[in-house]
Scaffold this active site. Structure first.
Site, PDB file in Angstrom:
ATOM      1  N   CYS A   1      -2.219  -7.501   0.947  1.00 55.15           N
ATOM      2  CA  CYS A   1      -0.924  -8.129   0.711  1.00 55.15           C
ATOM      3  C   CYS A   1      -0.999  -8.965  -0.564  1.00 55.15           C
ATOM      4  CB  CYS A   1      -0.477  -8.959   1.909  1.00 55.15           C
ATOM      5  SG  CYS A   1      -1.759  -9.956   2.655  1.00 55.15           S
ATOM      6  N   GLY A   2      -1.567  -8.382  -1.605  1.00 53.16           N
ATOM      7  CA  GLY A   2      -1.577  -9.030  -2.907  1.00 53.16           C
ATOM      8  C   GLY A   2      -2.382 -10.316  -2.885  1.00 53.16           C
TER       9      GLY A   2
END
Lengths: 84, 284
Positions: free
Chosen positions: B89-90
């Site tokens: 998720c980045g």
């Protein structure tokens, strides 16, 4: 003259609008709020809140919470609120 | 130069990666909608509660409550880190974790002893790799938030009352928009309450002010914690959606480039074969 009423739960705003009278189950007994009420803060027991405006009466079953009232507003914060 | 077969395998593998990332993006988008809805729906309650508490604090100058009193000497500090169980998720977890580590180092430099509680595997694993052990809660689903908040606030209030620690902070990602989540530290114990602007309101309390405060403050703490969990959840999905969207786009670019290269080398091979045949025929 009327009251701005808000009934708010952690999940949503259950009701918002104008009313002439609000009855609620306070910790020390049921009370009613009319316009021009003094600033008032109380805890609420689970029970029934009645919101009256004109001829309509709305009833809500609420859980524990508290109620803040003033000359022009009533805010009821409660854990749960169901229309009833 | 890579052979035709190599390029073909490469294209195949990038394609299946793209399928995964685009599926994850869809799932995150669906979950995000639900999570933002939950977070935004909870906001009016938090706002109204905060406003009331601030007015109470402004009205009663002599407000005092155990949960509001700061300790003269602070030695032990609880840092609650709210993160996610899953990655991909980045920078959602890493940007927060870096700041948490800075905070922990700073506390240590001030001679305080940080105690770390984490939510989510990612935060725990990162901190563990840096030598910070933590009490961890894993696999928390949104349905269990209410219970988790209750457990956490009970643990905070009893531990604080018993003098196990003198301050508590919560570090979480505030959900500003789908594209921005801001790692935010909030001091939860002792509760700091700003007095309301625009003057005090003299309330009539029923029952007394102290009793009301005793109900309001734990409620306020729980509401703050719940809001943090909800925003963190929304932020995680938003961040994953953005990251997966980028990954999908990158995969598409890569596939286009590889396809071009594949076609070129195929054409080159055909041309070469033709030349060989023709020159072979001419030699006869």
């Amino acid at each position: 003259m009327s009251l701005n009423v808000r009934i708010v739960t952690p999940r949503k705003v259950a009701w918002e609008g104008k009313a002439e009278l609000v009855r609620a189950p306070g910790e020390l007994g049921e009370f009613a709020v009319l316009p021009k009420h003094i600033a008032y803060l109380t805890t609420l027991r689970p029970g029934v809140v009645v919101v009256e405006s004109g001829d309509t009466k709305l009833r809500y079953n609420i859980g524990v919470g508290f109620c803040e009232a003033g000359p022009e507003h009533v805010t009821i914060l409660t854990e749960t609120c169901e229309e009833g | 130069m890579a052979s035709l077969r190599d390029i073909r395998t490469r294209i195949g593998s990038v394609k299946s990666t793209r399928q995964i990332t685009s599926a994850m993006k869809m799932v995150a988008a669906a979950k995000l909608r639900r999570a933002t809805e939950a977070a935004t729906n909870a906001r009016p309650y938090e706002r109204a509660l905060t406003a009331t508490i601030q007015r109470v604090a402004a009205g009663a100058g002599d407000v005092s409550h155990e949960l509001l009193t700061s300790r003269p000497t602070v030695t032990k500090v609880v840092v609650v880190v709210i993160g996610s169980d899953r990655g991909l998720c980045g920078g959602f977890n890493s940007s927060r974790d870096r700041r948490v580590e800075e905070l922990l180092k700073q506390l240590k430099a001030e001679g305080k002893e940080p105690i770390v509680w984490t939510f989510g595997k990612k935060a725990r694993d990162f901190l563990k790799s840096r030598g910070w052990d933590s009490d961890n809660v894993n696999g928390l689903s949104p349905a269990a938030f209410q219970d988790a908040v209750k457990a956490l606030s009970d643990r905070l209030t009893t531990g604080f009352a018993a003098g196990q620690f003198d301050e508590a902070w919560v570090y979480y990602n505030k959900f500003k928009s789908t594209l921005t989540q801001i790692p935010t530290p909030v001091q939860v114990l002792p509760l700091s309450i700003e007095s309301a602007e625009g003057g005090a309101v003299e309330y009539t309390y029923e029952p007394g002010g102290a009793e009301i405060l005793a109900t309001l403050l734990p409620l306020y703490l729980r509401t703050m914690l719940l809001q943090a969990l909800l925003e963190n959840e929304a932020g995680e999905h938003a961040s994953r959606m953005t990251a997966m969207d980028n990954a999908t786009r990158n995969a598409t670019d890569l596939i286009n480039r590889l396809t071009l290269e594949y076609n070129r080398s195929r054409q080159a091979a055909i041309t070469r074969e033709l030349i060989e045949i023709i020159s072979g025929a001419e030699a006869l």
